[in-house]
Design a protein around this motif. Structure first.
Motif, PDB file in Angstrom:
ATOM      1  N   UNK A   1      -4.918  -2.143  12.697  1.00 49.88           N
ATOM      2  CA  UNK A   1      -5.101  -3.017  11.535  1.00 49.88           C
ATOM      3  C   UNK A   1      -6.551  -3.437  11.314  1.00 49.88           C
ATOM      4  N   UNK A   2      -7.267  -3.801  12.380  1.00 51.69           N
ATOM      5  CA  UNK A   2      -8.647  -4.268  12.191  1.00 51.69           C
ATOM      6  C   UNK A   2      -9.524  -3.164  11.616  1.00 51.69           C
ATOM      7  N   UNK A   3      -9.296  -1.929  12.052  1.00 52.78           N
ATOM      8  CA  UNK A   3     -10.083  -0.815  11.523  1.00 52.78           C
ATOM      9  C   UNK A   3      -9.688  -0.507  10.087  1.00 52.78           C
ATOM     10  N   UNK A   4      -8.410  -0.637   9.756  1.00 57.13           N
ATOM     11  CA  UNK A   4      -7.994  -0.448   8.364  1.00 57.13           C
ATOM     12  C   UNK A   4      -8.621  -1.509   7.466  1.00 57.13           C
ATOM     13  N   UNK A   5      -8.794  -2.719   7.986  1.00 56.74           N
ATOM     14  CA  UNK A   5      -9.462  -3.753   7.199  1.00 56.74           C
ATOM     15  C   UNK A   5     -10.903  -3.363   6.898  1.00 56.74           C
ATOM     16  N   UNK A   6     -11.585  -2.785   7.895  1.00 56.99           N
ATOM     17  CA  UNK A   6     -12.962  -2.317   7.659  1.00 56.99           C
ATOM     18  C   UNK A   6     -12.979  -1.201   6.622  1.00 56.99           C
ATOM     19  N   UNK A   7     -12.047  -0.266   6.727  1.00 54.32           N
ATOM     20  CA  UNK A   7     -11.991   0.825   5.754  1.00 54.32           C
ATOM     21  C   UNK A   7     -11.743   0.289   4.348  1.00 54.32           C
ATOM     22  N   UNK A   8     -10.886  -0.738   4.243  1.00 58.80           N
ATOM     23  CA  UNK A   8     -10.615  -1.322   2.929  1.00 58.80           C
ATOM     24  C   UNK A   8     -11.853  -2.015   2.384  1.00 58.80           C
ATOM     25  N   UNK A   9     -12.548  -2.766   3.235  1.00 55.40           N
ATOM     26  CA  UNK A   9     -13.739  -3.498   2.787  1.00 55.40           C
ATOM     27  C   UNK A   9     -14.852  -2.550   2.381  1.00 55.40           C
ATOM     28  N   UNK A  10     -14.929  -1.390   3.038  1.00 50.51           N
ATOM     29  CA  UNK A  10     -16.003  -0.432   2.776  1.00 50.51           C
ATOM     30  C   UNK A  10     -15.579   0.685   1.827  1.00 50.51           C
ATOM     31  N   UNK A  11     -14.355   0.659   1.344  1.00 53.44           N
ATOM     32  CA  UNK A  11     -13.810   1.706   0.460  1.00 53.44           C
ATOM     33  C   UNK A  11     -13.908   3.081   1.108  1.00 53.44           C
ATOM     34  N   UNK A  12     -13.400   3.176   2.328  1.00 48.88           N
ATOM     35  CA  UNK A  12     -13.354   4.454   3.044  1.00 48.88           C
ATOM     36  C   UNK A  12     -11.949   5.033   2.928  1.00 48.88           C
ATOM     37  N   UNK A  13     -11.821   6.312   2.543  1.00 47.76           N
ATOM     38  CA  UNK A  13     -10.497   6.890   2.289  1.00 47.76           C
ATOM     39  C   UNK A  13      -9.796   7.364   3.568  1.00 47.76           C
ATOM     40  N   UNK A  14      -8.965   6.511   4.136  1.00 51.57           N
ATOM     41  CA  UNK A  14      -8.181   6.833   5.328  1.00 51.57           C
ATOM     42  C   UNK A  14      -6.712   6.949   4.927  1.00 51.57           C
TER      43      UNK A  14
END
Length: 562
Positions: free
Chosen positions: A104-117
């Motif tokens: 979850x914490x890494x998904x939050x970073x991806x969401x904040x940075x608009x990274x497509x995971x």
């Protein structure tokens, strides 16, 4: 009436034969990996778990490359970086419950940075779905609810026939501006059941274009063309949209100075005469931007860091181009243009009138001189030399990934990334442990270039297990660990605020010996030897660790006038 697309969709005789005679021995997991391959994926990240074994078994029958990490959060950081480097949706395979939640914490970073995971998780068997408590291992009352507030979209599968469409919809969501992480969950029994469905072929999942409204870009072009003192703030949206070239062309046509946010590092050339670089935590820069009569903000929501801790108060007209609708005018009134940065900048390029302002480069030089003088007055020679040594040692085209550590905070403002999409940090969500696993993901994406990771000793302990991953896949990542004996930035914050720090000192390992126990070469360096030791490590094949024992300080806060 026959339409052209009807002709495209009509199967060939060979396709009909293949569909009627699918290979035996397939399961729902095969439908997952077949769909990913059909979408164009070549690499998946992840970590197996009991409910997800159907997907992992199917990888054996797939052309997909699997890269396994040791902690789910780190696997997601690696997928995040892979997505940032390639612009593709990075698949991440996870198991149910604890495995899923650990990401979850890494998904939050991806969401904040608009990274497509593209995260694909198993679920408890279908009979347990719906919020019951059947006592299944890893069971959550509503697993999807844990992710709904973090990712762009959630897709729950209940039957094998839903798998290709659910994954395709998630893929499109991840790659439609603004990019971001998405979540798919598939029950264990659906993954394990034999599959009689035909092999999945390439679905059409072209991301939707987020086209700006032309009447708004026309108004924006008029305002910019007739501005006396225009300026531009370029955010991470410019990087994600691959629009740095269009940004440069527009800035030059308008003679408009440009500052990049920390997430937008590299969106504009550092040494350009119009470049204010990235000194956003600086009152001189804040004042310069406030004095602009027309301020163009591209791909930034002007959040806490980008607004100098919300002390930025624009006096002129603000034009904000933003793909994330929720960020549009969220902090300042503006001519809000909802659109992809690349398409919006192209529309402006086609409609603005060229303006000439010979004073603009001189005003930029004066600003940077003020910033330099302010830093020089604070006796921060060690910090500046350490950062300069890193820059000299790192090849110009090599990407770097920075954890939340004092040297990274310096890098946000003072590091020349020497290109778009080359410097990345965890400043989106601000969690620890990002740097090293993200660098591993970047090395998977492009193993021809050495990759640099930078952590403090506190952040390093979050991802130390991934030394095994680096060794297993022989990834060309050099990990610089700045060892100051604890959570250095928190120690500094608490000491400044309360007179002393609590809970910030750490007992830590001998990082060189620990790296070598994984078969990864390590070296302990000094500020004087850092450049040569780092350059040697980066030039050597495979992973390496460089440890710098040093206590660094931040420059003084500058969100207050003075």
């Amino acid at each position: 009436m026959t339409h052209d697309h009807d002709q495209v969709l009509r199967p060939t005789p060979a396709q009909i034969t293949a569909a009627l005679t699918p290979p035996s021995g397939r399961s729902g997991g095969d439908l997952v990996v077949e769909t990913l391959a059909g979408l164009g994926a070549t690499t998946v990240f992840g970590l197996p778990g009991q409910h997800a074994l159907g997907m992992f078994d199917a990888l054996r029958r797939s052309p997909l490359r699997y890269v396994g990490l040791r902690v789910e959060n780190n696997a997601c950081f690696a997928a995040d970086a892979y997505g940032r480097i390639t612009g593709e949706a990075a698949p991440l395979l996870l198991s149910t419950g604890p495995g899923a939640l650990t990401s979850l914490a890494a998904l939050q970073e991806a969401a904040a940075a608009s990274a497509p995971v593209l995260a694909i998780s198993s679920q408890i068997p279908t009979a347990g779905l719906g919020g019951g408590r059947r006592g299944y291992l890893h069971e959550l009352p509503d697993q999807a609810a844990s992710f709904r507030g973090v990712v762009k979209s959630v897709h729950t599968v209940r039957a094998q026939s839903q798998i290709p469409s659910a994954i395709a919809a998630a893929w499109r969501s991840a790659l439609t501006a603004p990019h971001g992480p998405v979540w798919v969950e598939i029950p264990q029994d659906v993954l394990l059941a034999p599959a009689a469905l035909p092999v999945v072929t390439a679905p059409d999942v072209t991301p939707e274009d987020l086209v700006p409204r032309p009447e708004l870009t026309a108004v924006a072009a008029h305002l910019l063309s007739h501005a006396a003192r225009p300026a531009i703030i370029a955010g991470g949206g410019v990087i994600r949209a691959d629009a740095s070239g269009k940004l440069k062309a527009l800035a030059e046509r308008l003679d408009a100075p440009v500052v990049t946010t920390f997430g937008g590092k590299g969106a504009f050339p550092w040494q350009h005469p119009l470049s204010m670089r990235s000194w956003l935590e600086d009152r001189h820069t804040t004042d310069f931007l406030q004095e602009a009569d027309v301020l163009l903000v591209v791909g930034s929501g002007l959040g806490e860091l980008s607004s100098n801790y919300h002390t930025f108060k624009p006096r002129g007209r603000v034009i904000q181009i933003e793909a994330d609708l929720g960020k549009l005018e969220s902090n300042h009134p503006a001519l809000g243009i909802h659109g992809d940065a690349r398409l919006a900048l192209q529309a402006l390029l086609e409609t603005v009138q060229e303006r000439t302002d010979p004073s603009a480069p001189e005003r930029v030089r004066e600003l940077l001189a003020k910033v330099t003088a302010r830093i020089a007055a604070q006796e921060l020679a060690l910090e500046q030399e350490v950062l300069a040594s890193v820059r000299r040692a790192l090849p110009a085209d090599s990407p770097s990934f920075w954890d939340m550590t004092i040297l990274a905070y310096w890098a946000w403002s003072a590091f020349d990334p020497r290109g778009a999409n080359t410097m990345h940090s965890a400043q989106g969500a601000g969690g620890l442990g990002y740097g090293f696993p993200a660098a591993l993901g970047a090395a998977v994406a492009d193993p021809a270039r050495p990759v640099l990771a930078v952590s403090g000793d506190g952040g390093a302990l979050y991802s130390i297990a991934e030394l095994a991953t680096a060794r297993q896949y022989d990834l060309p990542v050099t990990w610089l660990i700045v060892d100051d004996g604890g959570y250095g930035i928190l120690r500094e914050y608490m000491t400044d605020a309360y007179g002393q720090a609590t809970g910030t000192d750490l007992t830590r390992p001998d990082y060189v010996a620990l790296a070598e126990s994984f078969g990864v070469p390590g070296v302990r360096t000094t500020p004087q030897a850092l450049e040569s030791d780092l350059a040697e490590a980066l030039a050597s094949p495979g992973p390496s660790v460089v440890v710098l024992p040093a206590v660094l300080r931040m420059f003084a806060p500058t969100h207050l006038t003075g």
